[in-house]
Design a protein around this motif. Structure first.
Motif, mmCIF file in Angstrom:
data_model
loop_
_atom_site.group_PDB
_atom_site.id
_atom_site.type_symbol
_atom_site.label_atom_id
_atom_site.label_comp_id
_atom_site.label_asym_id
_atom_site.label_seq_id
_atom_site.Cartn_x
_atom_site.Cartn_y
_atom_site.Cartn_z
ATOM 1 N N ASP A 91 0.818 -1.231 0.000
ATOM 2 C CA ASP A 91 0.000 0.000 0.000
ATOM 3 C C ASP A 91 0.847 1.275 0.000
ATOM 4 O O ASP A 91 0.454 2.287 0.576
ATOM 5 N N ILE A 92 1.994 1.224 -0.679
ATOM 6 C CA ILE A 92 2.843 2.410 -0.803
ATOM 7 C C ILE A 92 2.417 3.223 -2.015
ATOM 8 O O ILE A 92 2.467 4.458 -1.986
ATOM 9 N N VAL A 93 1.994 2.551 -3.074
ATOM 10 C CA VAL A 93 1.411 3.242 -4.240
ATOM 11 C C VAL A 93 0.059 2.590 -4.541
ATOM 12 O O VAL A 93 -0.141 1.414 -4.283
ATOM 13 N N PRO A 94 -0.874 3.387 -5.100
ATOM 14 C CA PRO A 94 -2.173 2.802 -5.453
ATOM 15 C C PRO A 94 -2.043 1.832 -6.621
ATOM 16 O O PRO A 94 -1.157 1.978 -7.466
ATOM 17 N N TRP A 95 -2.931 0.852 -6.678
ATOM 18 C CA TRP A 95 -2.868 -0.188 -7.708
ATOM 19 C C TRP A 95 -2.959 0.393 -9.108
ATOM 20 O O TRP A 95 -2.337 -0.119 -10.041
ATOM 21 N N ALA A 160 9.717 12.348 -3.302
ATOM 22 C CA ALA A 160 9.337 11.051 -3.866
ATOM 23 C C ALA A 160 8.172 11.194 -4.824
ATOM 24 O O ALA A 160 8.191 10.640 -5.931
ATOM 25 N N TYR A 161 7.148 11.959 -4.416
ATOM 26 C CA TYR A 161 5.989 12.144 -5.285
ATOM 27 C C TYR A 161 6.356 12.901 -6.548
ATOM 28 O O TYR A 161 5.855 12.592 -7.634
ATOM 29 N N ALA A 162 7.239 13.887 -6.431
ATOM 30 C CA ALA A 162 7.662 14.649 -7.605
ATOM 31 C C ALA A 162 8.382 13.742 -8.601
ATOM 32 O O ALA A 162 8.093 13.755 -9.802
ATOM 33 N N PHE A 163 9.333 12.931 -8.099
ATOM 34 C CA PHE A 163 10.043 11.993 -8.981
ATOM 35 C C PHE A 163 9.071 10.994 -9.601
ATOM 36 O O PHE A 163 9.181 10.650 -10.773
#
Length: 195
Positions: A91-95, A160-163
Protein backbone atom coordinates in the motif's frame (compact mmCIF):
# COMPACT_ATOMS: atom_id res chain seq x y z
CA UNK A 1 40.63 -14.07 -36.82
CA UNK A 2 38.99 -10.90 -35.45
CA UNK A 3 35.84 -10.91 -33.35
CA UNK A 4 33.25 -8.17 -33.25
CA UNK A 5 33.60 -6.40 -29.84
CA UNK A 6 29.80 -6.08 -29.68
CA UNK A 7 29.57 -9.91 -29.45
CA UNK A 8 31.44 -9.98 -26.12
CA UNK A 9 29.44 -11.22 -23.21
CA UNK A 10 32.05 -11.36 -20.42
CA UNK A 11 32.44 -7.66 -19.59
CA UNK A 12 32.38 -5.59 -16.42
CA UNK A 13 29.15 -3.76 -17.39
CA UNK A 14 27.42 -7.09 -18.13
CA UNK A 15 28.57 -8.44 -14.74
CA UNK A 16 27.09 -5.33 -13.07
CA UNK A 17 23.81 -5.87 -14.91
CA UNK A 18 23.69 -9.53 -13.84
CA UNK A 19 24.36 -8.53 -10.22
CA UNK A 20 21.56 -5.99 -10.50
CA UNK A 21 19.22 -8.71 -11.79
CA UNK A 22 20.21 -10.99 -8.89
CA UNK A 23 19.27 -8.20 -6.49
CA UNK A 24 15.61 -8.26 -7.56
CA UNK A 25 14.57 -11.37 -5.58
CA UNK A 26 16.60 -10.16 -2.59
CA UNK A 27 14.82 -6.79 -2.74
CA UNK A 28 11.40 -8.45 -2.93
CA UNK A 29 12.22 -10.78 -0.04
CA UNK A 30 13.40 -7.92 2.17
CA UNK A 31 10.39 -5.76 1.36
CA UNK A 32 7.66 -8.40 1.51
CA UNK A 33 9.07 -11.05 3.87
CA UNK A 34 10.66 -9.63 7.01
CA UNK A 35 9.79 -6.05 5.91
CA UNK A 36 13.35 -4.89 6.35
CA UNK A 37 12.76 -1.58 4.61
CA UNK A 38 16.23 -0.24 5.45
CA UNK A 39 17.99 -3.15 3.77
CA UNK A 40 15.52 -3.11 0.86
CA UNK A 41 16.36 0.57 0.43
CA UNK A 42 20.08 -0.28 0.35
CA UNK A 43 19.48 -2.88 -2.40
CA UNK A 44 17.37 -0.43 -4.41
CA UNK A 45 19.95 2.36 -4.13
CA UNK A 46 22.74 -0.08 -5.08
CA UNK A 47 20.70 -1.11 -8.13
CA UNK A 48 20.29 2.52 -9.17
CA UNK A 49 24.01 3.21 -8.74
CA UNK A 50 24.98 0.09 -10.68
CA UNK A 51 22.62 1.14 -13.49
CA UNK A 52 24.47 4.45 -13.77
CA UNK A 53 27.88 2.79 -13.33
CA UNK A 54 27.51 0.04 -15.95
CA UNK A 55 26.82 2.61 -18.67
CA UNK A 56 29.80 4.75 -17.61
CA UNK A 57 32.12 1.72 -17.44
CA UNK A 58 30.90 0.43 -20.81
CA UNK A 59 31.82 3.73 -22.48
CA UNK A 60 35.01 4.27 -20.49
CA UNK A 61 36.42 0.78 -21.18
CA UNK A 62 34.79 0.49 -24.61
CA UNK A 63 32.91 -2.60 -23.44
CA UNK A 64 29.57 -1.99 -25.14
CA UNK A 65 27.99 -5.26 -26.22
CA UNK A 66 24.78 -6.63 -27.68
CA UNK A 67 24.18 -8.60 -24.49
CA UNK A 68 24.63 -5.43 -22.43
CA UNK A 69 22.15 -3.61 -24.65
CA UNK A 70 19.60 -6.29 -23.70
CA UNK A 71 20.59 -6.84 -20.04
CA UNK A 72 20.61 -3.20 -18.95
CA UNK A 73 17.04 -2.29 -19.96
CA UNK A 74 15.81 -5.74 -18.87
CA UNK A 75 17.22 -5.16 -15.38
CA UNK A 76 15.66 -1.69 -15.25
CA UNK A 77 12.25 -3.01 -16.29
CA UNK A 78 12.43 -5.91 -13.85
CA UNK A 79 13.24 -3.55 -10.96
CA UNK A 80 10.40 -1.25 -11.96
CA UNK A 81 7.95 -4.17 -12.18
CA UNK A 82 9.12 -5.81 -8.94
CA UNK A 83 9.05 -2.52 -7.06
CA UNK A 84 5.58 -1.62 -8.30
CA UNK A 85 4.20 -5.03 -7.33
CA UNK A 86 5.79 -4.86 -3.88
CA UNK A 87 4.64 -1.27 -3.36
CA UNK A 88 1.05 -2.17 -4.28
CA UNK A 89 1.14 -5.14 -1.86
CA UNK A 90 2.48 -2.83 0.86
CA UNK A 91 0.00 0.00 0.00
CA UNK A 92 2.84 2.41 -0.80
CA UNK A 93 1.41 3.24 -4.24
CA UNK A 94 -2.17 2.80 -5.45
CA UNK A 95 -2.87 -0.19 -7.71
CA UNK A 96 -3.92 2.02 -10.65
CA UNK A 97 -0.47 3.68 -10.79
CA UNK A 98 1.14 0.27 -11.09
CA UNK A 99 -1.48 -0.83 -13.63
CA UNK A 100 -0.80 2.18 -15.88
CA UNK A 101 2.99 1.73 -15.79
CA UNK A 102 2.83 -2.06 -16.24
CA UNK A 103 0.26 -1.56 -19.03
CA UNK A 104 2.74 0.69 -20.84
CA UNK A 105 5.35 -2.05 -20.57
CA UNK A 106 2.96 -4.70 -21.89
CA UNK A 107 1.96 -2.56 -24.89
CA UNK A 108 5.58 -1.80 -25.82
CA UNK A 109 6.55 -5.44 -25.20
CA UNK A 110 3.76 -6.67 -27.50
CA UNK A 111 5.29 -4.64 -30.34
CA UNK A 112 8.66 -6.42 -30.16
CA UNK A 113 7.70 -9.83 -31.64
CA UNK A 114 5.96 -8.09 -34.56
CA UNK A 115 9.04 -5.95 -35.21
CA UNK A 116 11.26 -9.05 -35.07
CA UNK A 117 9.02 -10.82 -37.62
CA UNK A 118 9.41 -7.84 -39.94
CA UNK A 119 13.21 -7.91 -39.66
CA UNK A 120 13.75 -5.16 -37.08
CA UNK A 121 15.64 -5.32 -33.82
CA UNK A 122 14.27 -4.06 -30.51
CA UNK A 123 13.57 -0.36 -29.98
CA UNK A 124 16.66 1.72 -29.40
CA UNK A 125 16.79 3.11 -25.89
CA UNK A 126 16.10 6.86 -26.04
CA UNK A 127 17.22 9.64 -23.71
CA UNK A 128 13.56 10.20 -22.88
CA UNK A 129 13.18 6.55 -21.85
CA UNK A 130 16.42 6.71 -19.87
CA UNK A 131 15.21 9.89 -18.16
CA UNK A 132 11.91 8.22 -17.28
CA UNK A 133 13.70 5.19 -15.84
CA UNK A 134 16.12 7.45 -13.94
CA UNK A 135 13.21 9.32 -12.33
CA UNK A 136 11.35 6.14 -11.40
CA UNK A 137 14.45 4.44 -10.00
CA UNK A 138 15.03 7.51 -7.82
CA UNK A 139 11.35 7.81 -6.87
CA UNK A 140 11.18 4.26 -5.52
CA UNK A 141 13.85 4.57 -2.78
CA UNK A 142 12.40 7.95 -1.83
CA UNK A 143 8.90 6.45 -1.61
CA UNK A 144 10.28 3.74 0.64
CA UNK A 145 12.05 6.33 2.78
CA UNK A 146 8.83 8.38 2.92
CA UNK A 147 7.01 5.66 4.86
CA UNK A 148 6.42 6.52 8.49
CA UNK A 149 6.26 9.72 10.48
CA UNK A 150 9.93 10.60 11.00
CA UNK A 151 11.41 13.91 9.87
CA UNK A 152 13.27 12.06 7.09
CA UNK A 153 9.96 10.60 5.88
CA UNK A 154 8.32 14.04 5.90
CA UNK A 155 11.19 15.54 3.88
CA UNK A 156 11.34 12.58 1.46
CA UNK A 157 7.60 12.45 0.73
CA UNK A 158 7.23 15.49 -1.61
CA UNK A 159 10.50 14.65 -3.37
CA UNK A 160 9.34 11.05 -3.87
CA UNK A 161 5.99 12.14 -5.28
CA UNK A 162 7.66 14.65 -7.61
CA UNK A 163 10.04 11.99 -8.98
CA UNK A 164 7.15 9.51 -9.30
CA UNK A 165 4.83 11.90 -11.16
CA UNK A 166 7.55 13.20 -13.47
CA UNK A 167 9.02 9.74 -14.05
CA UNK A 168 5.59 8.22 -14.67
CA UNK A 169 4.70 10.93 -17.18
CA UNK A 170 8.00 10.51 -19.03
CA UNK A 171 7.59 6.72 -18.95
CA UNK A 172 4.17 6.96 -20.58
CA UNK A 173 5.40 9.53 -23.12
CA UNK A 174 8.41 7.38 -24.09
CA UNK A 175 6.04 4.40 -24.45
CA UNK A 176 3.83 6.45 -26.79
CA UNK A 177 6.89 7.33 -28.88
CA UNK A 178 7.88 3.65 -29.08
CA UNK A 179 4.38 2.77 -30.26
CA UNK A 180 4.59 5.59 -32.83
CA UNK A 181 7.91 4.14 -34.09
CA UNK A 182 6.23 0.74 -34.22
CA UNK A 183 3.46 2.02 -36.53
CA UNK A 184 6.03 3.82 -38.69
CA UNK A 185 7.93 0.55 -39.03
CA UNK A 186 4.75 -1.31 -40.04
CA UNK A 187 4.21 1.18 -42.87
CA UNK A 188 7.71 0.59 -44.27
CA UNK A 189 9.00 -2.33 -46.22
CA UNK A 190 10.56 -5.01 -43.95
CA UNK A 191 14.21 -4.32 -43.22
CA UNK A 192 13.96 -0.52 -43.60
CA UNK A 193 14.85 1.01 -40.25
CA UNK A 194 12.16 3.08 -38.47
CA UNK A 195 12.85 6.72 -37.65
Amino acid sequence: MSHDPADRWLTIPNALSVLRLLGVPLFLYLLLGPREDGWALVVLVAAGLSDWLDGKVARWLNQMSRLGALLDPAADRLYILATLVAFVVRDIVPWWVAAVLVGRELVVGACLPVLRLRGYGPFEVTYLGKGATFNLLYAFPMLLLAQGTSTAAEVARPVAYAFMVWGGALYLWSGALYVYQFFLALRRRPGVAPV
